[in-house]
Design an enzyme around this catalytic site. Structure first.
Site, PDB file in Angstrom:
ATOM      1  N   ASN A 117       0.835  -1.213   0.000  1.00 32.31           N
ATOM      2  CA  ASN A 117       0.000   0.000   0.000  1.00 32.31           C
ATOM      3  C   ASN A 117       0.863   1.254   0.000  1.00 32.31           C
ATOM      4  O   ASN A 117       0.396   2.322  -0.386  1.00 32.31           O
ATOM      5  CB  ASN A 117      -0.950  -0.035   1.206  1.00 32.31           C
ATOM      6  CG  ASN A 117      -0.264   0.162   2.549  1.00 32.31           C
ATOM      7  OD1 ASN A 117      -0.146   1.278   3.030  1.00 32.31           O
ATOM      8  ND2 ASN A 117       0.212  -0.909   3.173  1.00 32.31           N
ATOM      9  N   HIS A 118       2.124   1.136   0.408  1.00 32.09           N
ATOM     10  CA  HIS A 118       2.984   2.326   0.472  1.00 32.09           C
ATOM     11  C   HIS A 118       3.434   2.816  -0.910  1.00 32.09           C
ATOM     12  O   HIS A 118       4.011   3.895  -1.009  1.00 32.09           O
ATOM     13  CB  HIS A 118       4.146   2.078   1.434  1.00 32.09           C
ATOM     14  CG  HIS A 118       3.635   1.849   2.827  1.00 32.09           C
ATOM     15  ND1 HIS A 118       3.072   2.862   3.572  1.00 32.09           N
ATOM     16  CD2 HIS A 118       3.513   0.725   3.564  1.00 32.09           C
ATOM     17  CE1 HIS A 118       2.643   2.371   4.733  1.00 32.09           C
ATOM     18  NE2 HIS A 118       2.904   1.068   4.754  1.00 32.09           N
ATOM     19  N   TYR A 141      10.881   3.064   0.593  1.00 36.86           N
ATOM     20  CA  TYR A 141      10.308   1.712   0.539  1.00 36.86           C
ATOM     21  C   TYR A 141       9.143   1.657  -0.469  1.00 36.86           C
ATOM     22  O   TYR A 141       9.077   0.755  -1.311  1.00 36.86           O
ATOM     23  CB  TYR A 141       9.840   1.342   1.950  1.00 36.86           C
ATOM     24  CG  TYR A 141       8.944   0.138   2.035  1.00 36.86           C
ATOM     25  CD1 TYR A 141       9.443  -1.141   1.808  1.00 36.86           C
ATOM     26  CD2 TYR A 141       7.595   0.266   2.376  1.00 36.86           C
ATOM     27  CE1 TYR A 141       8.613  -2.251   1.905  1.00 36.86           C
ATOM     28  CE2 TYR A 141       6.767  -0.837   2.478  1.00 36.86           C
ATOM     29  CZ  TYR A 141       7.280  -2.088   2.237  1.00 36.86           C
ATOM     30  OH  TYR A 141       6.469  -3.186   2.324  1.00 36.86           O
ATOM     31  N   LYS A 145       8.595  -0.446  -4.093  1.00 38.44           N
ATOM     32  CA  LYS A 145       7.461  -1.314  -4.432  1.00 38.44           C
ATOM     33  C   LYS A 145       6.863  -0.905  -5.787  1.00 38.44           C
ATOM     34  O   LYS A 145       6.467  -1.761  -6.585  1.00 38.44           O
ATOM     35  CB  LYS A 145       6.411  -1.264  -3.320  1.00 38.44           C
ATOM     36  CG  LYS A 145       6.895  -1.907  -2.024  1.00 38.44           C
ATOM     37  CD  LYS A 145       7.263  -3.365  -2.244  1.00 38.44           C
ATOM     38  CE  LYS A 145       7.742  -4.069  -1.012  1.00 38.44           C
ATOM     39  NZ  LYS A 145       8.099  -5.490  -1.245  1.00 38.44           N
TER      40      LYS A 145
HETATM   41  C1  15L Z   1       3.945  -2.625   4.797  1.00 39.52           C
HETATM   42  O1  15L Z   1       4.197  -2.576   3.602  1.00 39.52           O
HETATM   43  C2  15L Z   1       4.886  -3.233   5.747  1.00 39.52           C
HETATM   44  O2  15L Z   1       5.581  -4.323   5.197  1.00 39.52           O
HETATM   45  C3  15L Z   1       4.220  -3.654   7.042  1.00 39.52           C
HETATM   46  O3  15L Z   1       5.220  -3.902   7.999  1.00 39.52           O
HETATM   47  C4  15L Z   1       3.240  -2.601   7.539  1.00 39.52           C
HETATM   48  O4  15L Z   1       3.944  -1.446   7.901  1.00 39.52           O
HETATM   49  C5  15L Z   1       2.228  -2.313   6.453  1.00 39.52           C
HETATM   50  O5  15L Z   1       2.858  -1.940   5.260  1.00 39.52           O
HETATM   51  C6  15L Z   1       1.231  -1.219   6.854  1.00 39.52           C
HETATM   52  O6  15L Z   1       1.051  -0.266   6.090  1.00 39.52           O
HETATM   53  O7  15L Z   1       0.605  -1.358   7.890  1.00 39.52           O
END
Ligand code: 15L
Length: 277
Positions: A117-118, A141, A145
């Protein structure tokens, strides 16, 4: 779903020792006897029945050895939160490229990429988005992605690998706070999405949201539904727990505006006025 999919074929599962890997590997093994686990180090609790191959994603020769003979790859390996640029570069940019390239050379047919989602974390919470929006990463990060999704499109269009990118929310037994009520996915539901990615005959390149059936969702996941996804998890069943945890956390003036939460507020220097969606 394709009836002809031979579930005993070799499926390489990277990041098997990580948080999501640990939660879902027994569920995946129930469906796919040919599952081969991979990570930098062997999980401490590896069962005698599980097959493991060590691979450091930054070393192309190790990735190639792990991928050899695989029909499909589930790629969860890499760094799973925000980190220094060099960490993200090695694990999620170079490592991800090494995986796609090894998959191409080995003749892999299908690849499931664990996006996040990031990649779209700077969309405001008041907006509902599909998978066709421009990426708006909230972190280095998140950029990595988006890069992995772009590589997926390239390797699908140019080399014919069937690629499914799962923009995962947050996997766990229950949502951890109010933000996660919108993006939570149960371990069973993420395995269901992986099954679709491994077996559905219509997938060439798709991005699907990795979310359960959440009433407060910010995402239009109609493509996943079209492909047969029927999530069983409902975040509302856990609202009381999520709200109690949220009360402990307290407000985040920037993060609370955006889908990515704290990933948006960390290192934020864009000023209070610009923080509004
Ligand atoms: C992610 O992409 C992470 O891998 C996980 O550790 C959480 O931080 C998650 O997103 C989130 O948005 O809650």
């Amino acid at each position: 779903m394709a009836e002809s999919f031979d579930r005993s074929r070799r499926i390489l599962f990277t990041g098997a020792a990580g948080g999501i890997g640990t939660m879902i590997r027994p569920l995946l093994a129930q469906h796919y006897p040919g599952l081969v686990l991979s990570d930098k180090v062997k999980p401490a609790n590896l069962l005698a029945s599980e097959t493991f191959v060590a691979a450091d994603l930054t070393r192309p020769e190790e990735v190639a050895a792990a991928v050899k003979g695989a029909h499909s790859v589930i790629h969860l390996g890499g760094y799973s939160v925000e980190g220094p640029w060099d960490t993200i570069l090695q694990a999620n940019i170079i490592g991800c490229y090494n995986m796609y390239e090894a998959a191409r050379q080995a003749g892999v047919k299908r690849l499931i990429f664990a996006s996040s989602n990031h990649a779209v974390g700077f969309y405001p919470r008041k907006r509902r988005i599909g998978t066709d929006v421009t990426v708006r990463p909230d972190s280095r990060y998140g950029v990595s992605k988006a890069f992995g999704e772009a590589l997926g499109a390239l390797y699908s269009d140019k080399h014919g690998i069937s690629v499914t990118c799962l923009r995962i929310g947050n996997v766990g037994p229950r949502p951890l706070d109010v933000r996660r009520l919108a993006i939570w996915i149960s371990p069973q539901d993420i395995v269901q999405l992986m099954q679709i990615g491994l077996e559905h005959p219509d997938i060439r390149f798709d991005i699907l949201y990795g979310a359960s059936d959440n009433a407060t969702s910010w995402w239009d996941n109609s493509r996943a539904r079209q492909l047969g996804y029927r999530p069983t998890g409902k975040s509302e069943d856990h609202r009381a727990h999520a709200e109690a945890e949220q009360a402990r956390i307290g407000p985040d003036p920037v993060g609370d505006l955006f889908q990515g939460g704290t990933f948006c507020s960390v290192e934020f220097t864009n000023g209070a006025k610009r923080a509004g969606p």
